[in-house]
Design a protein around this motif. Structure first.
Motif, PDB file in Angstrom:
ATOM      1  N   CYS A  22       0.851  -1.441   0.118  1.00 51.83           N
ATOM      2  CA  CYS A  22       0.146  -0.174  -0.134  1.00 51.83           C
ATOM      3  C   CYS A  22       1.064   1.325  -0.005  1.00 51.83           C
ATOM      4  O   CYS A  22       0.575   2.158  -0.688  1.00 51.83           O
ATOM      5  CB  CYS A  22      -1.000  -0.060   1.113  1.00 51.83           C
ATOM      6  N   VAL A  23       1.975   1.102   0.863  1.00 50.92           N
ATOM      7  CA  VAL A  23       2.953   2.350   0.849  1.00 50.92           C
ATOM      8  C   VAL A  23       3.347   2.655  -0.374  1.00 50.92           C
ATOM      9  O   VAL A  23       3.524   3.662  -0.947  1.00 50.92           O
ATOM     10  CB  VAL A  23       3.923   2.261   1.636  1.00 50.92           C
ATOM     11  N   LYS A  24       3.816   1.512  -1.302  1.00 53.05           N
ATOM     12  CA  LYS A  24       4.600   1.855  -2.420  1.00 53.05           C
ATOM     13  C   LYS A  24       3.704   2.289  -3.516  1.00 53.05           C
ATOM     14  O   LYS A  24       3.616   2.978  -4.196  1.00 53.05           O
ATOM     15  CB  LYS A  24       5.397   0.274  -3.020  1.00 53.05           C
ATOM     16  N   LEU A  25       2.414   1.579  -3.409  1.00 54.88           N
ATOM     17  CA  LEU A  25       1.052   1.790  -4.324  1.00 54.88           C
ATOM     18  C   LEU A  25       0.791   3.562  -4.078  1.00 54.88           C
ATOM     19  O   LEU A  25       0.658   4.289  -5.213  1.00 54.88           O
ATOM     20  CB  LEU A  25      -0.133   1.155  -4.105  1.00 54.88           C
ATOM     21  N   THR A  26       0.700   3.927  -3.071  1.00 55.01           N
ATOM     22  CA  THR A  26       0.698   5.399  -2.681  1.00 55.01           C
ATOM     23  C   THR A  26       1.537   6.225  -3.250  1.00 55.01           C
ATOM     24  O   THR A  26       1.496   7.156  -3.782  1.00 55.01           O
ATOM     25  CB  THR A  26       0.385   5.417  -1.075  1.00 55.01           C
ATOM     26  N   GLU A  27       2.959   5.661  -2.848  1.00 52.91           N
ATOM     27  CA  GLU A  27       4.079   6.501  -3.690  1.00 52.91           C
ATOM     28  C   GLU A  27       4.046   6.551  -5.035  1.00 52.91           C
ATOM     29  O   GLU A  27       4.469   7.390  -5.752  1.00 52.91           O
ATOM     30  CB  GLU A  27       5.351   5.994  -3.239  1.00 52.91           C
ATOM     31  N   ALA A  28       3.571   5.706  -5.540  1.00 51.99           N
ATOM     32  CA  ALA A  28       3.616   5.478  -7.334  1.00 51.99           C
ATOM     33  C   ALA A  28       2.579   6.291  -7.826  1.00 51.99           C
ATOM     34  O   ALA A  28       2.411   6.781  -8.895  1.00 51.99           O
ATOM     35  CB  ALA A  28       3.179   4.178  -7.550  1.00 51.99           C
ATOM     36  N   LYS A  29       1.598   6.745  -7.082  1.00 49.43           N
ATOM     37  CA  LYS A  29       0.364   7.467  -7.532  1.00 49.43           C
ATOM     38  C   LYS A  29       0.879   9.324  -7.655  1.00 49.43           C
ATOM     39  O   LYS A  29       0.665  10.018  -8.042  1.00 49.43           O
ATOM     40  CB  LYS A  29      -0.839   7.609  -6.501  1.00 49.43           C
ATOM     41  N   ILE A  30       2.066   9.411  -6.827  1.00 54.97           N
ATOM     42  CA  ILE A  30       2.405  11.065  -6.772  1.00 54.97           C
ATOM     43  C   ILE A  30       3.651  10.998  -7.884  1.00 54.97           C
ATOM     44  O   ILE A  30       4.481  10.270  -7.988  1.00 54.97           O
ATOM     45  CB  ILE A  30       3.410  10.958  -5.483  1.00 54.97           C
ATOM     46  N   GLY A  31       3.261  11.858  -8.659  1.00 57.24           N
ATOM     47  CA  GLY A  31       4.293  12.236  -9.952  1.00 57.24           C
ATOM     48  C   GLY A  31       4.390  13.654 -10.207  1.00 57.24           C
ATOM     49  O   GLY A  31       3.649  14.605  -9.240  1.00 57.24           O
ATOM     50  N   TYR A  32       5.151  14.211 -11.053  1.00 51.42           N
ATOM     51  CA  TYR A  32       5.475  15.704 -11.149  1.00 51.42           C
ATOM     52  C   TYR A  32       5.416  16.056 -12.667  1.00 51.42           C
ATOM     53  O   TYR A  32       5.795  15.194 -13.808  1.00 51.42           O
ATOM     54  CB  TYR A  32       6.972  15.764 -10.619  1.00 51.42           C
ATOM     55  N   PHE A  33       5.328  17.222 -13.079  1.00 50.34           N
ATOM     56  CA  PHE A  33       5.249  17.642 -14.234  1.00 50.34           C
ATOM     57  C   PHE A  33       5.677  19.153 -14.577  1.00 50.34           C
ATOM     58  O   PHE A  33       5.278  20.011 -13.485  1.00 50.34           O
ATOM     59  CB  PHE A  33       4.065  17.489 -15.310  1.00 50.34           C
ATOM     60  N   TRP A  34       6.471  19.514 -15.449  1.00 49.35           N
ATOM     61  CA  TRP A  34       6.977  21.047 -15.484  1.00 49.35           C
ATOM     62  C   TRP A  34       5.806  21.671 -16.363  1.00 49.35           C
ATOM     63  O   TRP A  34       5.380  21.042 -17.386  1.00 49.35           O
ATOM     64  CB  TRP A  34       7.894  20.956 -16.145  1.00 49.35           C
ATOM     65  N   HIS A  35       5.718  22.928 -16.027  1.00 46.25           N
ATOM     66  CA  HIS A  35       5.151  23.843 -16.941  1.00 46.25           C
ATOM     67  C   HIS A  35       5.905  25.159 -17.308  1.00 46.25           C
ATOM     68  O   HIS A  35       6.159  25.843 -16.326  1.00 46.25           O
ATOM     69  CB  HIS A  35       3.669  24.243 -16.080  1.00 46.25           C
ATOM     70  N   ILE A  36       6.147  25.379 -18.460  1.00 43.83           N
ATOM     71  CA  ILE A  36       7.050  26.381 -18.986  1.00 43.83           C
ATOM     72  C   ILE A  36       6.186  26.964 -19.891  1.00 43.83           C
ATOM     73  O   ILE A  36       5.220  26.362 -20.617  1.00 43.83           O
ATOM     74  CB  ILE A  36       8.073  25.846 -19.539  1.00 43.83           C
ATOM     75  N   THR A  37       6.563  28.309 -20.079  1.00 39.96           N
ATOM     76  CA  THR A  37       5.630  29.004 -21.051  1.00 39.96           C
ATOM     77  C   THR A  37       6.304  30.294 -21.602  1.00 39.96           C
ATOM     78  O   THR A  37       6.940  30.960 -20.737  1.00 39.96           O
ATOM     79  CB  THR A  37       4.182  29.601 -20.508  1.00 39.96           C
ATOM     80  N   ASP A  38       5.827  31.029 -22.635  1.00 37.84           N
ATOM     81  CA  ASP A  38       6.277  32.254 -23.150  1.00 37.84           C
ATOM     82  C   ASP A  38       7.975  32.321 -23.111  1.00 37.84           C
ATOM     83  O   ASP A  38       8.597  33.351 -22.291  1.00 37.84           O
ATOM     84  CB  ASP A  38       5.583  33.490 -22.545  1.00 37.84           C
ATOM     85  N   LEU A  39       8.478  31.489 -23.629  1.00 32.25           N
ATOM     86  CA  LEU A  39      10.309  31.528 -23.788  1.00 32.25           C
ATOM     87  C   LEU A  39      10.705  32.734 -24.706  1.00 32.25           C
ATOM     88  O   LEU A  39      11.596  33.432 -24.285  1.00 32.25           O
ATOM     89  CB  LEU A  39      10.676  30.081 -24.464  1.00 32.25           C
TER      90      LEU A  39
END
Length: 641
Positions: free
Chosen positions: A36-53
């Motif tokens: 369950c701990v690993k399953l919970t950890e697996a649900k957390i992710g990250y993404f970058w947002h960049i704009t107007d370079l």
């Protein structure tokens, strides 16, 4: 009678089995807990947002900051003239060194462990519309390859910005083919919009071409041709090449430019002392079969010619564009309906956000808007209809750090959108430090849990000669009391902006320009921000601004009337006290002692009797001071929860 010890042996066997059962049960409990701990950890992710370079290949440290940091024959050679720094200037678009520093920072802070990257448009400078199509595509290829090297194993999901200056979606599709699957390319190559379904989660990403939203086929006026009002009240006529005003203010009659020499080895920027590369590593260029690769033969359009016919945008849509614009609306509702039926959650991603710019409120229709009023209403209706599956909306374009709250027809907050600040520091009236954002989210449902805003102190970076990107704030910890990222939480935060004793608006306003603005924001400035955040419907926005303005005028008038009424009242009171003091002064000592506590009032009364005009002037002056201190209160109409 003997029982052969059977009951004892049975009891011992049962005891052993219970002991074994306990061990097995404990083992299973530990296994399930770890899973369950690993399953919970697996649900957390990250993404970058960049704009107007807004990459500007003309940027030069020898350039003129009043002319977009371009080197030209009119550039001042005076030592007293401020020169552009190695990582950019608040008056100019991004040099290559700034983009490289941003990509290196993203890779070092959260490079491999990200699910994807959202790139919400405007990879090219504000003056790029003056370049020919092949030159613009080549510059976009540079930025694309930089991001590909930064995130070699992740997908970057790009959208078309209004300054990217091309309607040739087929060429863009070839350029971004390594990021977009074939089903996404089917719609992108026709109209610049697409959707991508995440295979390992219940999340779908919908990428819009918001350039279509800026125009109605039967109307020729767009938001870029209207009069804009700056926060200081001055008027800015937004015209210019491409209809956005930037080019006419900064890119015309600049003389001879030391622009890129396409025949030079390595494609370096001529005149740049740092030699920032304009053409990057060509190792992956073979995958773009028709991505505008004729850079060596392309030429720069003359400064007075404007954009080419294939680039930029017109104030009214052509027949084919009008058809594709309508098809995007039909497609969008179809994708939302399918996602709802299949119990999928969605992110809506675009360049231009609906609603108005919180930093610029205009006089005329579309002077402060991005979408036309018709398209704005159409978009908001869809968001309200499918709000239960929309987990987030992500936009750029404004260069500022802000958010929006969408309400149901009954006034309940039902959806939110985030507007990320730009990497370029340039803004026509209010600049900002370069910024980029890292989101933390539930990979299964798409629910946004938090984000970290990173920024570059541009002035410090130029002084030290080193770009140090650092965290500016975390959303849930920086804004105290914001325990979650939801429409209700953001609504409550916006409501706190209207409380003069609350510090939340000061924090928000500091972040709005990414710690660059040194001006204060009170009264009408605060009102502009609050109404833009909570009133995306243009009619509601106008009502919000007008109601508060009337309340302000009413407050001022009421206070003035009360102050004027105080003058005769105070004079009458002083006359009565003075007369009584004068009559009592010759009488019983007990009376004198009784009134001696009036002190100053008695003296004023006696003086008033002797010289009414002098005291009246003094009383009026005191009343004016009192009135002056009471005119700073600005009531703000707050939407009911």
């Amino acid at each position: 009678m003997k029982h052969n010890g059977l009951p004892g042996r049975l009891k011992m066997d049962l005891h052993r089995r219970l002991k074994v059962f306990r061990v097995v049960a404990l083992t299973w409990v530990c296994f399930i807990a770890i899973y369950c701990v690993k399953l919970t950890e697996a649900k957390i992710g990250y993404f970058w947002h960049i704009t107007d370079l807004h990459f500007d290949s003309y940027y030069s440290t020898k350039g003129d900051i009043l002319r977009s940091c371009w080197a030209n024959e009119f550039s001042s050679s005076s030592s007293n003239t401020k020169k552009p720094g190695p990582f950019g200037d608040y008056m100019c678009d991004s040099p290559w060194s700034l983009l490289e520093s941003a990509s290196q920072a993203m890779k070092s802070k959260q490079g491999d462990n990200v699910e994807f990257v959202l790139w919400t448009g405007d990879g090219l400078s504000h003056g790029a519309k003056r370049l020919h199509e092949a030159a613009r595509m080549e510059l976009l290829r540079n930025v694309t390859e930089l991001l590909s090297r930064t995130f070699p194993s992740q997908f970057v999901f790009p959208v078309v910005g209004h300054d990217d200056g091309t309607l040739n979606f087929g060429q863009l599709g070839e350029l971004w083919r390594h990021w977009l699957p074939s089903e996404a390319l089917q719609t992108f190559e026709k109209g610049g919009y697409y959707s991508i379904e995440q295979k390992r989660s219940n999340l779908r990403i919908i990428a819009l071409n918001t350039n279509f939203m800026r125009h109605d086929p039967k109307y020729s006026q767009s938001h870029s041709s209207a009069v804009k009002q700056r926060p200081d009240g001055s008027i800015h006529y937004a015209g210019g090449i491409g209809g956005h005003g930037y080019d006419r203010d900064h890119h015309i009659n600049l003389g001879k430019h030391y622009h890129r020499d396409y025949s030079s080895p390595g494609g370096m920027v001529v005149g740049s002392p740092h030699g920032y590369p304009v053409y990057s590593d060509r190792r992956i260029s073979g995958s773009y079969s028709s991505g505008g690769g004729g850079g060596s033969s392309s030429s720069i359009a003359d400064g007075s010619s404007g954009s080419s016919s294939s680039g930029g945008h017109a104030s009214a849509l052509s027949g084919s564009s009008s058809h594709e614009s309508e098809k995007q609306w039909t497609w969008l509702e179809s994708v939302l309906a399918q996602s709802k039926d299949s119990k999928k959650f969605v992110y809506i991603v675009g360049h231009i956000p609906p609603g108005s710019d919180e930093r610029h409120i205009g006089h005329m229709p579309y002077g402060h808007t991005s979408f036309t009023e018709k398209n704005n209403l159409r978009y908001l209706r869809l968001v309200k209809k499918y709000s239960e599956i929309i987990q987030g909306q992500f936009f750029g374009h404004l260069h500022s750090d802000s958010f929006r709250v969408v309400y149901s027809d009954s006034g309940k907050p039902i959806s939110w959108m985030m507007i990320a600040p730009s990497i370029t520091p340039r803004k026509m009236s209010e600049s900002n430090n370069p910024a980029m954002r890292l989101y933390k989210f539930d990979t299964d449902t798409g629910q946004v849990l938090d984000y970290t805003q990173y920024y570059l102190d541009l002035e410090q970076a130029n002084q030290l000669g080193e770009a140090v990107w650092q965290p500016e704030y975390n959303l849930t910890t920086y804004y105290y009391g914001l325990g979650e990222v939801s429409s209700v939480a953001l609504h409550n935060l916006a409501d706190r902006f209207t409380n003069a004793d609350d510090t939340q608006f000061a924090k928000y306003y500091r972040a709005n320009s990414v710690r660059h603005s040194t001006q204060t924001c009170e009264g009408s400035c605060l009102l502009n921000h609050y109404c833009a955040i909570t009133r995306l419907d243009y009619r509601e926005l106008r009502s919000c601004l007008e109601t508060a303005a009337k309340a302000m005028a009413s407050k001022n008038g009421s206070t003035s009337a009360h102050g004027i009424g105080l003058v005769p009242l105070m004079a009458t009171l002083a006359l009565l006290i003075g007369a009584y003091c004068a009559s009592a002064s010759g009488g019983d000592n007990r009376v004198r002692y009784a009134i001696s506590g009036l002190g100053l009032l008695c003296d004023i009364g006696k003086l008033l009797i002797g010289n009414v005009c002098v005291v009246a002037v003094l009383l009026c002056g005191c009343a004016s001071l009192l009135l002056g201190s009471s005119l700073t209160v600005v009531p703000v109409s707050v939407r009911s929860k």
